[in-house]
Design a protein around this motif. Sequence first.
Motif, PDB file in Angstrom:
ATOM      1  N   ARG A 120      40.746  38.985  38.388  1.00 44.56           N
ATOM      2  CA  ARG A 120      39.984  39.576  39.746  1.00 44.56           C
ATOM      3  C   ARG A 120      39.669  38.496  40.619  1.00 44.56           C
ATOM      4  NH1 ARG A 120      40.872  42.978  43.167  1.00 44.56           N
ATOM      5  NH2 ARG A 120      41.579  44.219  41.813  1.00 44.56           N
ATOM      6  N   ASP A 121      38.516  37.591  39.612  1.00 41.90           N
ATOM      7  CA  ASP A 121      38.043  36.479  40.153  1.00 41.90           C
ATOM      8  C   ASP A 121      38.512  35.608  40.433  1.00 41.90           C
ATOM      9  OD1 ASP A 121      35.109  37.909  39.485  1.00 41.90           O
ATOM     10  OD2 ASP A 121      34.961  37.460  37.115  1.00 41.90           O
ATOM     11  N   ALA A 172      43.157  32.921  46.558  1.00 41.06           N
ATOM     12  CA  ALA A 172      42.589  33.312  47.663  1.00 41.06           C
ATOM     13  C   ALA A 172      42.185  32.325  48.806  1.00 41.06           C
ATOM     14  CB  ALA A 172      41.839  34.587  47.818  1.00 41.06           C
ATOM     15  N   LYS A 173      41.164  30.894  48.170  1.00 46.69           N
ATOM     16  CA  LYS A 173      41.008  30.627  49.338  1.00 46.69           C
ATOM     17  C   LYS A 173      41.552  28.761  48.728  1.00 46.69           C
ATOM     18  CE  LYS A 173      36.084  32.090  48.559  1.00 46.69           C
ATOM     19  NZ  LYS A 173      34.566  32.256  47.772  1.00 46.69           N
TER      20      LYS A 173
END
Length: 162
Positions: free
Chosen positions: A62-63, A70-71
């Motif tokens: 998740r991290d 996501a970035k």
Amino acid sequence: MLQLVIWCVVMDLNVEDVMVDEVITVDADATVHEAVRIMNKHEIGCVIVVLKGKPVGIITERDMLKRVLAKSADPDKIKVSDIMSAPLILGKPKMEIENAVKLMFRTKIKKLPVVHKGKLIGLVTLTDLTRFQPHMIRILKKLSVTELPPKRLKKVVDYYLI
């Protein structure tokens, strides 16, 4: 009668009884890409980040999703120390399972590194703890009356209580 005996044995379990004692680590200076390779090699969902042999953080799938993918960041240029979750919340080997679950609920984590005298000796996850269902269900029911489960744990808690 056998159920009572089994129940009594389960009641005395500590974290050291259910933890995984082969914990995979990654150095704080490693890149995210190196951490991904390690996680894929060992087929695991997290690695403990160490600095000079001491656990300082944790990186989960998740991290990586939230802080790298996501970035659209370059995993070859980002250090694990830049995206790890820290400070690290730690358990102790003699900690009772119920206390470990309470700690995980309060701090909203699913993975609890276990240390003894500053040395990383294991890792316990909520999934590991749910293997001891009768005891775990009792703990979850008791906690759900006084505390709401963290959002990320809701699926697991709902599975065992509903």
